[in-house]
Design an enzyme around this catalytic site. Structure first.
Site, PDB file in Angstrom:
ATOM      1  CE  LYS A  20       4.427  66.398  61.159  1.00  0.00           C
ATOM      2  NZ  LYS A  20       5.218  67.653  61.175  1.00  0.00           N
ATOM      3  CE1 TYR A  60       1.185  70.576  63.114  1.00  0.00           C
ATOM      4  CE2 TYR A  60       0.485  70.090  60.884  1.00  0.00           C
ATOM      5  CZ  TYR A  60       1.278  69.813  61.985  1.00  0.00           C
ATOM      6  OH  TYR A  60       2.178  68.768  61.935  1.00  0.00           O
ATOM      7  CG  ASN A 123       8.988  67.475  61.463  1.00  0.00           C
ATOM      8  OD1 ASN A 123       7.921  67.119  60.961  1.00  0.00           O
ATOM      9  ND2 ASN A 123       9.059  68.418  62.392  1.00  0.00           N
ATOM     10  CG  HIS A 126       1.500  65.886  65.361  1.00  0.00           C
ATOM     11  ND1 HIS A 126       1.728  67.217  65.636  1.00  0.00           N
ATOM     12  CD2 HIS A 126       0.546  65.478  66.240  1.00  0.00           C
ATOM     13  CE1 HIS A 126       0.918  67.597  66.618  1.00  0.00           C
ATOM     14  NE2 HIS A 126       0.191  66.563  67.005  1.00  0.00           N
ATOM     15  CD  GLU A 137      -2.523  67.616  68.784  1.00  0.00           C
ATOM     16  OE1 GLU A 137      -1.986  68.719  68.612  1.00  0.00           O
ATOM     17  OE2 GLU A 137      -1.854  66.589  69.054  1.00  0.00           O
TER      18      GLU A 137
END
Ligand code: GDP
Ligand code: MG
Length: 162
Positions: A20, A60, A123, A126, A137
């Site tokens: 990310k 998402y 965080n 992914h 995805e």
């Protein structure tokens, strides 16, 4: 019963992994890629992209009712994301183990989030959470021709010949 290389080919799976914007900006690309590489998983697609907010919302979509959904999508689209597909036996489940728990406060030391992140909203990585989401995805982020099928020189040493 399948044996050797055939059995190994039958068990191969692919997962979608993305670093990310926080992981990219913090200079953690090499560190994260190397953990998957050293494990023995094979990189089959990689690109640096800035997703639009609409694209982030698609990625998402399962979380659209959650209070953090808007902020999460804003964040994912705020800068470059390193999108990847990794291949290997058990890579979907084990990729999640390498990544660690969603909340870095609960991630074990030794995991990517445990070692390199502090809060849930930042965080850094992914990973697909199952075979269906992995397929969806990969299709969302990559065109079929962007996935490279090849035999890695290391494969016979990672898996053995039989
Ligand atoms: P993941 O599969 O481990 O990434 O976790 P989820 O699919 O449940 O959530 C997707 C992402 O949303 C997480 O990686 C976090 O970046 C973010 N997220 C999840 N829960 C929270 C939360 O309670 N607060 C905030 N701010 N972000 C969250
Ligand atoms: Mg998830």
């Amino acid at each position: 019963m399948l044996q050797g290389q055939e059995a190994h080919a039958a068990e191969m799976e692919r997962t979608f992994i993305a670093i990310k914007p926080d992981g990219v900006q913090r200079g953690l690309i090499a560190e994260i890629v190397s953990r998957f590489e050293r494990k023995g998983f094979k990189l089959v697609a990689i690109k640096l992209v800035v997703p639009s907010k609409e694209f982030a919302q698609k990625h998402y979509h399962d979380l659209k009712e959650r209070p953090f959904f808007n902020g999460l999508c804003e964040f994912l689209s705020s800068g470059p994301v390193l999108a990847m597909v990794w291949e290997g036996e058990g890579v979907i489940k084990y990729g999640r183990k390498l990544i660690g728990a969603t909340d870095p406060q609960k991630s074990e030391p030794g995991t990517i989030r445990g070692d390199l992140a502090v809060v849930v909203g930042r965080n850094i990585i992914h990973g697909s959470d199952g075979p269906e989401t992995a397929k969806d995805e990969i299709n969302l982020w990559f065109k079929p021709q962007e996935l490279v099928s090849y035999t890695s020189n290391a494969e016979k040493w990672v898996y053995g010949a039989n």
